[in-house]
Design a protein around this motif. Structure first.
Motif, PDB file in Angstrom:
ATOM      1  N   MET A 135       0.840  -1.185   0.000  1.00 32.96           N
ATOM      2  CA  MET A 135       0.000   0.000   0.000  1.00 32.96           C
ATOM      3  C   MET A 135       0.886   1.249   0.000  1.00 32.96           C
ATOM      4  SD  MET A 135      -2.986   0.887   2.662  1.00 32.96           S
ATOM      5  CE  MET A 135      -3.724   2.468   2.690  1.00 32.96           C
ATOM      6  N   SER A 136       0.630   2.145  -0.908  1.00 32.32           N
ATOM      7  CA  SER A 136       1.435   3.368  -1.018  1.00 32.32           C
ATOM      8  C   SER A 136       1.086   4.356   0.075  1.00 32.32           C
ATOM      9  CB  SER A 136       1.216   4.030  -2.375  1.00 32.32           C
ATOM     10  OG  SER A 136       1.706   3.215  -3.408  1.00 32.32           O
ATOM     11  N   GLN A 137       2.106   5.062   0.520  1.00 34.23           N
ATOM     12  CA  GLN A 137       1.932   6.147   1.484  1.00 34.23           C
ATOM     13  C   GLN A 137       2.839   7.288   1.028  1.00 34.23           C
ATOM     14  OE1 GLN A 137       3.100   5.251   5.522  1.00 34.23           O
ATOM     15  NE2 GLN A 137       2.534   7.266   6.257  1.00 34.23           N
ATOM     16  N   TRP A 138       2.349   8.098   0.092  1.00 36.16           N
ATOM     17  CA  TRP A 138       3.153   9.180  -0.471  1.00 36.16           C
ATOM     18  C   TRP A 138       3.202  10.355   0.497  1.00 36.16           C
ATOM     19  CZ3 TRP A 138       6.140   8.315  -4.506  1.00 36.16           C
ATOM     20  CH2 TRP A 138       5.827   7.247  -5.339  1.00 36.16           C
ATOM     21  N   ILE A 139       4.417  10.813   0.782  1.00 33.88           N
ATOM     22  CA  ILE A 139       4.659  11.926   1.701  1.00 33.88           C
ATOM     23  C   ILE A 139       5.324  13.059   0.930  1.00 33.88           C
ATOM     24  CG2 ILE A 139       5.870  12.643   3.809  1.00 33.88           C
ATOM     25  CD1 ILE A 139       3.681  10.574   4.319  1.00 33.88           C
ATOM     26  N   ASP A 140       4.812  14.276   1.092  1.00 29.05           N
ATOM     27  CA  ASP A 140       5.410  15.463   0.485  1.00 29.05           C
ATOM     28  C   ASP A 140       6.695  15.781   1.252  1.00 29.05           C
ATOM     29  OD1 ASP A 140       6.094  18.004  -0.449  1.00 29.05           O
ATOM     30  OD2 ASP A 140       4.057  18.774  -0.344  1.00 29.05           O
ATOM     31  N   ALA A 141       7.828  15.647   0.570  1.00 28.10           N
ATOM     32  CA  ALA A 141       9.126  15.783   1.239  1.00 28.10           C
ATOM     33  C   ALA A 141       9.756  17.168   1.085  1.00 28.10           C
ATOM     34  CB  ALA A 141      10.086  14.722   0.724  1.00 28.10           C
ATOM     35  N   CYS A 142       9.662  17.752  -0.118  1.00 23.46           N
ATOM     36  CA  CYS A 142      10.322  19.032  -0.361  1.00 23.46           C
ATOM     37  C   CYS A 142       9.934  19.565  -1.730  1.00 23.46           C
ATOM     38  CB  CYS A 142      11.840  18.904  -0.264  1.00 23.46           C
ATOM     39  SG  CYS A 142      12.553  17.816  -1.534  1.00 23.46           S
ATOM     40  N   ALA A 143      10.360  20.777  -2.008  1.00 16.86           N
ATOM     41  CA  ALA A 143      10.194  21.345  -3.349  1.00 16.86           C
ATOM     42  C   ALA A 143      11.378  20.910  -4.208  1.00 16.86           C
ATOM     43  CB  ALA A 143      10.134  22.867  -3.281  1.00 16.86           C
ATOM     44  N   THR A 144      11.151  20.785  -5.501  1.00 18.12           N
ATOM     45  CA  THR A 144      12.248  20.418  -6.403  1.00 18.12           C
ATOM     46  C   THR A 144      13.366  21.457  -6.342  1.00 18.12           C
ATOM     47  OG1 THR A 144      11.084  21.455  -8.251  1.00 18.12           O
ATOM     48  CG2 THR A 144      10.820  19.070  -7.987  1.00 18.12           C
ATOM     49  N   ASP A 145      13.015  22.710  -6.108  1.00 19.69           N
ATOM     50  CA  ASP A 145      14.006  23.790  -6.029  1.00 19.69           C
ATOM     51  C   ASP A 145      14.843  23.751  -4.754  1.00 19.69           C
ATOM     52  OD1 ASP A 145      13.064  24.698  -8.439  1.00 19.69           O
ATOM     53  OD2 ASP A 145      11.905  26.355  -7.589  1.00 19.69           O
ATOM     54  N   ASP A 146      14.458  22.923  -3.793  1.00 25.69           N
ATOM     55  CA  ASP A 146      15.188  22.842  -2.524  1.00 25.69           C
ATOM     56  C   ASP A 146      16.527  22.117  -2.660  1.00 25.69           C
ATOM     57  OD1 ASP A 146      13.137  24.149  -1.213  1.00 25.69           O
ATOM     58  OD2 ASP A 146      12.264  22.323  -0.359  1.00 25.69           O
ATOM     59  N   ILE A 147      16.703  21.367  -3.750  1.00 27.03           N
ATOM     60  CA  ILE A 147      17.910  20.550  -3.902  1.00 27.03           C
ATOM     61  C   ILE A 147      18.598  20.901  -5.218  1.00 27.03           C
ATOM     62  CG2 ILE A 147      18.871  18.227  -3.816  1.00 27.03           C
ATOM     63  CD1 ILE A 147      16.076  17.260  -2.934  1.00 27.03           C
ATOM     64  N   ASP A 148      19.827  21.365  -5.137  1.00 25.77           N
ATOM     65  CA  ASP A 148      20.618  21.622  -6.343  1.00 25.77           C
ATOM     66  C   ASP A 148      20.962  20.295  -7.010  1.00 25.77           C
ATOM     67  OD1 ASP A 148      20.682  24.385  -5.875  1.00 25.77           O
ATOM     68  OD2 ASP A 148      22.506  24.229  -4.666  1.00 25.77           O
ATOM     69  N   GLU A 149      21.227  20.339  -8.321  1.00 25.94           N
ATOM     70  CA  GLU A 149      21.679  19.126  -9.003  1.00 25.94           C
ATOM     71  C   GLU A 149      22.979  18.632  -8.370  1.00 25.94           C
ATOM     72  OE1 GLU A 149      21.940  19.286 -13.240  1.00 25.94           O
ATOM     73  OE2 GLU A 149      19.809  19.725 -13.470  1.00 25.94           O
ATOM     74  N   GLU A 150      23.129  17.322  -8.328  1.00 28.96           N
ATOM     75  CA  GLU A 150      24.268  16.653  -7.686  1.00 28.96           C
ATOM     76  C   GLU A 150      24.398  17.058  -6.229  1.00 28.96           C
ATOM     77  OE1 GLU A 150      27.845  15.202  -9.876  1.00 28.96           O
ATOM     78  OE2 GLU A 150      27.352  16.908 -11.165  1.00 28.96           O
ATOM     79  N   ASP A 151      23.254  17.093  -5.543  1.00 31.36           N
ATOM     80  CA  ASP A 151      23.245  17.414  -4.120  1.00 31.36           C
ATOM     81  C   ASP A 151      22.142  16.607  -3.450  1.00 31.36           C
ATOM     82  OD1 ASP A 151      24.144  18.576  -1.800  1.00 31.36           O
ATOM     83  OD2 ASP A 151      23.530  20.605  -2.319  1.00 31.36           O
ATOM     84  N   LEU A 152      22.017  16.770  -2.150  1.00 30.09           N
ATOM     85  CA  LEU A 152      20.993  16.075  -1.378  1.00 30.09           C
ATOM     86  C   LEU A 152      20.546  16.937  -0.219  1.00 30.09           C
ATOM     87  CD1 LEU A 152      22.347  13.436   1.097  1.00 30.09           C
ATOM     88  CD2 LEU A 152      23.828  15.115   0.047  1.00 30.09           C
ATOM     89  N   ILE A 153      19.390  16.590   0.343  1.00 24.19           N
ATOM     90  CA  ILE A 153      18.928  17.215   1.579  1.00 24.19           C
ATOM     91  C   ILE A 153      18.439  16.118   2.518  1.00 24.19           C
ATOM     92  CG2 ILE A 153      18.288  19.412   0.514  1.00 24.19           C
ATOM     93  CD1 ILE A 153      15.335  18.503   0.844  1.00 24.19           C
ATOM     94  N   ARG A 154      18.372  16.483   3.760  1.00 24.67           N
ATOM     95  CA  ARG A 154      17.822  15.600   4.786  1.00 24.67           C
ATOM     96  C   ARG A 154      16.321  15.862   4.883  1.00 24.67           C
ATOM     97  NH1 ARG A 154      20.016  15.061  10.971  1.00 24.67           N
ATOM     98  NH2 ARG A 154      18.233  13.896  11.800  1.00 24.67           N
ATOM     99  N   PHE A 155      15.562  14.777   5.075  1.00 21.57           N
ATOM    100  CA  PHE A 155      14.123  14.887   5.302  1.00 21.57           C
ATOM    101  C   PHE A 155      13.766  13.954   6.441  1.00 21.57           C
ATOM    102  CE2 PHE A 155       9.843  13.093   4.386  1.00 21.57           C
ATOM    103  CZ  PHE A 155       9.109  14.233   4.674  1.00 21.57           C
ATOM    104  N   ASP A 156      13.146  14.499   7.480  1.00 17.46           N
ATOM    105  CA  ASP A 156      12.719  13.704   8.627  1.00 17.46           C
ATOM    106  C   ASP A 156      11.200  13.597   8.622  1.00 17.46           C
ATOM    107  OD1 ASP A 156      15.351  13.406   9.653  1.00 17.46           O
ATOM    108  OD2 ASP A 156      15.222  15.378  10.578  1.00 17.46           O
ATOM    109  N   HIS A 157      10.710  12.396   8.905  1.00 19.17           N
ATOM    110  CA  HIS A 157       9.272  12.161   8.988  1.00 19.17           C
ATOM    111  C   HIS A 157       9.028  11.188  10.127  1.00 19.17           C
ATOM    112  CE1 HIS A 157       5.134  11.821   7.679  1.00 19.17           C
ATOM    113  NE2 HIS A 157       5.247  10.509   7.783  1.00 19.17           N
TER     114      HIS A 157
END
Length: 104
Positions: free
Chosen positions: A1-23
């Motif tokens: 069963m899918s549980q889709w969570i809104d994590a961030c905006a696409t603009d929040d992460i530069d190409e070849e980069d990452l961000i932390r997301f806590d849920h």
């Protein structure tokens, strides 16, 4: 069963980069590939429980900031010692400029 969570905006992460997301009690790393795609993995290294958000992204690899082990963030595959246990990966979709991850 899918549980889709809104994590961030696409603009929040530069190409070849990452961000932390806590849920809840879980932590994730969300990546923006050189091709413009987005990926999500468990947020901590499988070697010593260090968060990957401080690591270095090179192409499709994330390098752990503690012992320089590497994973392919697209598949979670451990690529360089000392890591030997793969990262858990999560499905990602982009809608309306937002990145969603499936925790189901």
């Amino acid at each position: 069963m899918s549980q889709w969570i809104d994590a961030c905006a696409t603009d929040d992460i530069d190409e070849e980069d990452l961000i932390r997301f806590d849920h809840g009690t879980q932590t994730f790393a969300i990546y923006h590939s050189p091709e413009g795609d987005f990926f999500a993995t468990a947020g901590k290294c499988t070697h010593e429980d260090v968060h990957l958000c401080d690591g270095l992204v090179m192409g499709h690899l994330i390098e752990c900031p503690k012992h320089n082990g590497q994973f392919d963030y697209r598949t979670g595959e451990a690529k360089r010692a000392p890591v030997c246990v793969n990262l858990k990966t999560f499905p990602v979709k982009v809608e309306g400029g937002r990145v969603f991850i499936d925790l189901g």
